[in-house]
Write a protein that holds these residues in place. Structure first.
Motif, PDB file in Angstrom:
ATOM      1  N   GLY A   4      34.215  38.982  37.028  1.00  0.00           N
ATOM      2  CA  GLY A   4      33.164  38.610  37.963  1.00  0.00           C
ATOM      3  C   GLY A   4      33.578  37.511  38.919  1.00  0.00           C
ATOM      4  O   GLY A   4      32.742  36.936  39.609  1.00  0.00           O
ATOM      5  N   LEU A   5      34.877  37.224  38.983  1.00  0.00           N
ATOM      6  CA  LEU A   5      35.378  36.167  39.861  1.00  0.00           C
ATOM      7  C   LEU A   5      35.889  36.751  41.176  1.00  0.00           C
ATOM      8  O   LEU A   5      36.402  37.870  41.214  1.00  0.00           O
ATOM      9  CB  LEU A   5      36.528  35.416  39.180  1.00  0.00           C
ATOM     10  CG  LEU A   5      36.203  34.629  37.916  1.00  0.00           C
ATOM     11  CD1 LEU A   5      37.491  34.113  37.278  1.00  0.00           C
ATOM     12  CD2 LEU A   5      35.259  33.472  38.217  1.00  0.00           C
ATOM     13  N   ALA A   6      35.756  35.972  42.242  1.00  0.00           N
ATOM     14  CA  ALA A   6      36.375  36.322  43.520  1.00  0.00           C
ATOM     15  C   ALA A   6      37.781  35.729  43.507  1.00  0.00           C
ATOM     16  O   ALA A   6      37.978  34.547  43.769  1.00  0.00           O
ATOM     17  CB  ALA A   6      35.558  35.751  44.673  1.00  0.00           C
ATOM     18  N   LEU A   7      38.749  36.544  43.166  1.00  0.00           N
ATOM     19  CA  LEU A   7      40.116  36.061  42.963  1.00  0.00           C
ATOM     20  C   LEU A   7      40.900  36.076  44.268  1.00  0.00           C
ATOM     21  O   LEU A   7      40.694  36.950  45.118  1.00  0.00           O
ATOM     22  CB  LEU A   7      40.818  36.930  41.920  1.00  0.00           C
ATOM     23  CG  LEU A   7      40.156  36.936  40.535  1.00  0.00           C
ATOM     24  CD1 LEU A   7      40.810  37.981  39.647  1.00  0.00           C
ATOM     25  CD2 LEU A   7      40.234  35.558  39.903  1.00  0.00           C
ATOM     26  N   PRO A   8      41.829  35.134  44.435  1.00  0.00           N
ATOM     27  CA  PRO A   8      42.624  35.087  45.668  1.00  0.00           C
ATOM     28  C   PRO A   8      43.595  36.259  45.749  1.00  0.00           C
ATOM     29  O   PRO A   8      44.074  36.760  44.725  1.00  0.00           O
ATOM     30  CB  PRO A   8      43.373  33.756  45.546  1.00  0.00           C
ATOM     31  CG  PRO A   8      43.451  33.499  44.078  1.00  0.00           C
ATOM     32  CD  PRO A   8      42.172  34.042  43.500  1.00  0.00           C
ATOM     33  N   ALA A   9      43.890  36.682  46.969  1.00  0.00           N
ATOM     34  CA  ALA A   9      44.829  37.790  47.161  1.00  0.00           C
ATOM     35  C   ALA A   9      46.219  37.432  46.660  1.00  0.00           C
ATOM     36  O   ALA A   9      47.004  38.309  46.302  1.00  0.00           O
ATOM     37  CB  ALA A   9      44.881  38.165  48.639  1.00  0.00           C
ATOM     38  N   SER A  10      46.520  36.139  46.626  1.00  0.00           N
ATOM     39  CA  SER A  10      47.853  35.686  46.211  1.00  0.00           C
ATOM     40  C   SER A  10      47.951  35.460  44.707  1.00  0.00           C
ATOM     41  O   SER A  10      48.908  34.850  44.230  1.00  0.00           O
ATOM     42  CB  SER A  10      48.202  34.384  46.936  1.00  0.00           C
ATOM     43  OG  SER A  10      47.218  33.392  46.674  1.00  0.00           O
ATOM     44  N   LEU A  11      46.983  35.959  43.942  1.00  0.00           N
ATOM     45  CA  LEU A  11      46.929  35.695  42.499  1.00  0.00           C
ATOM     46  C   LEU A  11      48.252  35.984  41.799  1.00  0.00           C
ATOM     47  O   LEU A  11      48.795  35.132  41.089  1.00  0.00           O
ATOM     48  CB  LEU A  11      45.817  36.543  41.868  1.00  0.00           C
ATOM     49  CG  LEU A  11      45.682  36.440  40.346  1.00  0.00           C
ATOM     50  CD1 LEU A  11      45.115  35.080  39.956  1.00  0.00           C
ATOM     51  CD2 LEU A  11      44.799  37.562  39.803  1.00  0.00           C
ATOM     52  N   ALA A  12      48.796  37.183  41.987  1.00  0.00           N
ATOM     53  CA  ALA A  12      50.001  37.586  41.262  1.00  0.00           C
ATOM     54  C   ALA A  12      51.253  36.877  41.766  1.00  0.00           C
ATOM     55  O   ALA A  12      52.273  36.872  41.079  1.00  0.00           O
ATOM     56  CB  ALA A  12      50.190  39.100  41.356  1.00  0.00           C
ATOM     57  N   PHE A  13      51.176  36.286  42.964  1.00  0.00           N
ATOM     58  CA  PHE A  13      52.313  35.528  43.484  1.00  0.00           C
ATOM     59  C   PHE A  13      52.262  34.079  43.001  1.00  0.00           C
ATOM     60  O   PHE A  13      53.283  33.494  42.641  1.00  0.00           O
ATOM     61  CB  PHE A  13      52.319  35.572  45.015  1.00  0.00           C
ATOM     62  CG  PHE A  13      52.470  36.955  45.576  1.00  0.00           C
ATOM     63  CD1 PHE A  13      53.693  37.609  45.533  1.00  0.00           C
ATOM     64  CD2 PHE A  13      51.385  37.619  46.121  1.00  0.00           C
ATOM     65  CE1 PHE A  13      53.837  38.892  46.039  1.00  0.00           C
ATOM     66  CE2 PHE A  13      51.513  38.899  46.633  1.00  0.00           C
ATOM     67  CZ  PHE A  13      52.744  39.542  46.590  1.00  0.00           C
ATOM     68  N   ASP A  14      51.061  33.511  42.998  1.00  0.00           N
ATOM     69  CA  ASP A  14      50.906  32.127  42.542  1.00  0.00           C
ATOM     70  C   ASP A  14      51.040  32.008  41.027  1.00  0.00           C
ATOM     71  O   ASP A  14      51.472  30.974  40.510  1.00  0.00           O
ATOM     72  CB  ASP A  14      49.538  31.582  42.966  1.00  0.00           C
ATOM     73  CG  ASP A  14      49.403  31.477  44.472  1.00  0.00           C
ATOM     74  OD1 ASP A  14      50.429  31.280  45.144  1.00  0.00           O
ATOM     75  OD2 ASP A  14      48.273  31.595  44.976  1.00  0.00           O
ATOM     76  N   PHE A  15      50.661  33.069  40.317  1.00  0.00           N
ATOM     77  CA  PHE A  15      50.699  33.081  38.847  1.00  0.00           C
ATOM     78  C   PHE A  15      51.428  34.357  38.429  1.00  0.00           C
ATOM     79  O   PHE A  15      50.802  35.375  38.122  1.00  0.00           O
ATOM     80  CB  PHE A  15      49.271  33.030  38.289  1.00  0.00           C
ATOM     81  CG  PHE A  15      48.474  31.883  38.832  1.00  0.00           C
ATOM     82  CD1 PHE A  15      48.588  30.615  38.291  1.00  0.00           C
ATOM     83  CD2 PHE A  15      47.644  32.062  39.935  1.00  0.00           C
ATOM     84  CE1 PHE A  15      47.869  29.549  38.815  1.00  0.00           C
ATOM     85  CE2 PHE A  15      46.921  31.005  40.462  1.00  0.00           C
ATOM     86  CZ  PHE A  15      47.040  29.741  39.908  1.00  0.00           C
ATOM     87  N   PRO A  16      52.762  34.319  38.416  1.00  0.00           N
ATOM     88  CA  PRO A  16      53.564  35.550  38.348  1.00  0.00           C
ATOM     89  C   PRO A  16      53.773  36.153  36.970  1.00  0.00           C
ATOM     90  O   PRO A  16      54.584  37.067  36.821  1.00  0.00           O
ATOM     91  CB  PRO A  16      54.900  35.103  38.946  1.00  0.00           C
ATOM     92  CG  PRO A  16      54.993  33.652  38.601  1.00  0.00           C
ATOM     93  CD  PRO A  16      53.590  33.127  38.660  1.00  0.00           C
ATOM     94  N   THR A  17      53.073  35.673  35.947  1.00  0.00           N
ATOM     95  CA  THR A  17      53.164  36.285  34.617  1.00  0.00           C
ATOM     96  C   THR A  17      51.752  36.444  34.058  1.00  0.00           C
ATOM     97  O   THR A  17      50.807  35.801  34.525  1.00  0.00           O
ATOM     98  CB  THR A  17      53.982  35.424  33.634  1.00  0.00           C
ATOM     99  OG1 THR A  17      53.264  34.207  33.365  1.00  0.00           O
ATOM    100  CG2 THR A  17      55.362  35.092  34.196  1.00  0.00           C
ATOM    101  N   SER A  18      51.627  37.258  33.036  1.00  0.00           N
ATOM    102  CA  SER A  18      50.312  37.451  32.414  1.00  0.00           C
ATOM    103  C   SER A  18      49.780  36.146  31.833  1.00  0.00           C
ATOM    104  O   SER A  18      48.583  35.852  31.924  1.00  0.00           O
ATOM    105  CB  SER A  18      50.411  38.509  31.312  1.00  0.00           C
ATOM    106  OG  SER A  18      50.727  39.773  31.855  1.00  0.00           O
ATOM    107  N   ARG A  19      50.657  35.346  31.238  1.00  0.00           N
ATOM    108  CA  ARG A  19      50.211  34.079  30.652  1.00  0.00           C
ATOM    109  C   ARG A  19      49.713  33.119  31.737  1.00  0.00           C
ATOM    110  O   ARG A  19      48.707  32.427  31.560  1.00  0.00           O
ATOM    111  CB  ARG A  19      51.335  33.425  29.853  1.00  0.00           C
ATOM    112  CG  ARG A  19      50.839  32.246  29.005  1.00  0.00           C
ATOM    113  CD  ARG A  19      51.983  31.533  28.296  1.00  0.00           C
ATOM    114  NE  ARG A  19      52.777  32.411  27.477  1.00  0.00           N
ATOM    115  CZ  ARG A  19      52.427  32.808  26.249  1.00  0.00           C
ATOM    116  NH1 ARG A  19      51.279  32.411  25.731  1.00  0.00           N
ATOM    117  NH2 ARG A  19      53.220  33.601  25.551  1.00  0.00           N
ATOM    118  N   ALA A  20      50.419  33.084  32.858  1.00  0.00           N
ATOM    119  CA  ALA A  20      50.003  32.199  33.950  1.00  0.00           C
ATOM    120  C   ALA A  20      48.653  32.630  34.514  1.00  0.00           C
ATOM    121  O   ALA A  20      47.789  31.795  34.797  1.00  0.00           O
ATOM    122  CB  ALA A  20      51.064  32.190  35.045  1.00  0.00           C
ATOM    123  N   VAL A  21      48.456  33.930  34.667  1.00  0.00           N
ATOM    124  CA  VAL A  21      47.171  34.435  35.159  1.00  0.00           C
ATOM    125  C   VAL A  21      46.061  34.095  34.171  1.00  0.00           C
ATOM    126  O   VAL A  21      44.968  33.664  34.561  1.00  0.00           O
ATOM    127  CB  VAL A  21      47.237  35.961  35.393  1.00  0.00           C
ATOM    128  CG1 VAL A  21      45.835  36.523  35.632  1.00  0.00           C
ATOM    129  CG2 VAL A  21      48.128  36.276  36.582  1.00  0.00           C
TER     130      VAL A  21
END
Length: 201
Positions: free
Chosen positions: A97-114
């Protein structure tokens, strides 16, 4: 560009890292996730969100199980392309339910970071400071458990903990404390007389 105008041009908005906000998306799925997160300690919350992230990544890549996705393996190593980046953001946005940034996978490049990012974004409101205090207590509990037997001064640690607890209890006391009684200086007759008065004998 942002500094000059105070706003980001629409064409670039999707590439600017912004804090996650509540989007109202997700419906029952997001509500169910928040109910599951309620009452969990920080470590359990992050573990649940890591499981969610790995499951979504596995689904995107066509894997039958999240076991195929290592928590610290980068999305690039997993074979993500631009479509996968966009789809992961969309799936997690729906699930949380969050409005996530388009750069999510670049700023947080692993599953743990996300998962860590999601845990921060879904942190419960703490208007009275309770959550912040319990987090510190969790850290203290872990630190005490990690101290090797005989490697610390237990008397010193215990005294400090008791002093902190006394101060906390003093701040919560609503009734004024009466004068302290020195029972060692009281004779047996005086003590029995006081007890008789208290019991109405």
């Amino acid at each position: 560009l942002r500094a000059a105008t105070g706003r980001v041009p629409a064409v670039l908005a999707g590439f600017v890292r912004t804090p996650a906000g509540r989007s109202g998306r997700g419906g029952d799925e997001a509500d169910g996730l928040r109910r599951r997160l309620t009452g969990l300690d920080p470590a359990e919350r992050e573990r649940l969100l890591l499981e969610l992230t790995r499951s979504q990544v596995a689904g995107l890549l066509g894997h039958a199980s999240a076991d195929a996705v290592a928590a610290d393996q980068s999305f690039q190593e997993l074979g993500f392309d631009s479509l996968a980046v966009v789809e992961l953001r969309s799936r997690l946005g729906t699930a949380t339910g969050l409005a996530l940034p388009a750069s999510l996978a670049f700023d947080f490049p692993t599953s743990r970071a996300v998962a860590g990012y999601l845990a921060d974004a879904l942190r419960p409101e703490d208007n009275d400071g309770t959550h912040a205090v319990t987090e510190v207590l969790d850290q203290l509990d872990a630190a005490l458990a990690a101290v090797a037997q005989g490697a610390a001064d237990p008397a010193r640690i215990t005294a400090r903990l008791e002093a902190v607890l006394r101060r906390w209890q003093d701040t919560r006391t609503t009734e004024p404390a009466g004068p302290e009684q020195d029972f060692e200086a009281v004779t047996d007759d005086e003590l029995f007389e006081a007890l008789d008065r208290e019991l109405g004998l």
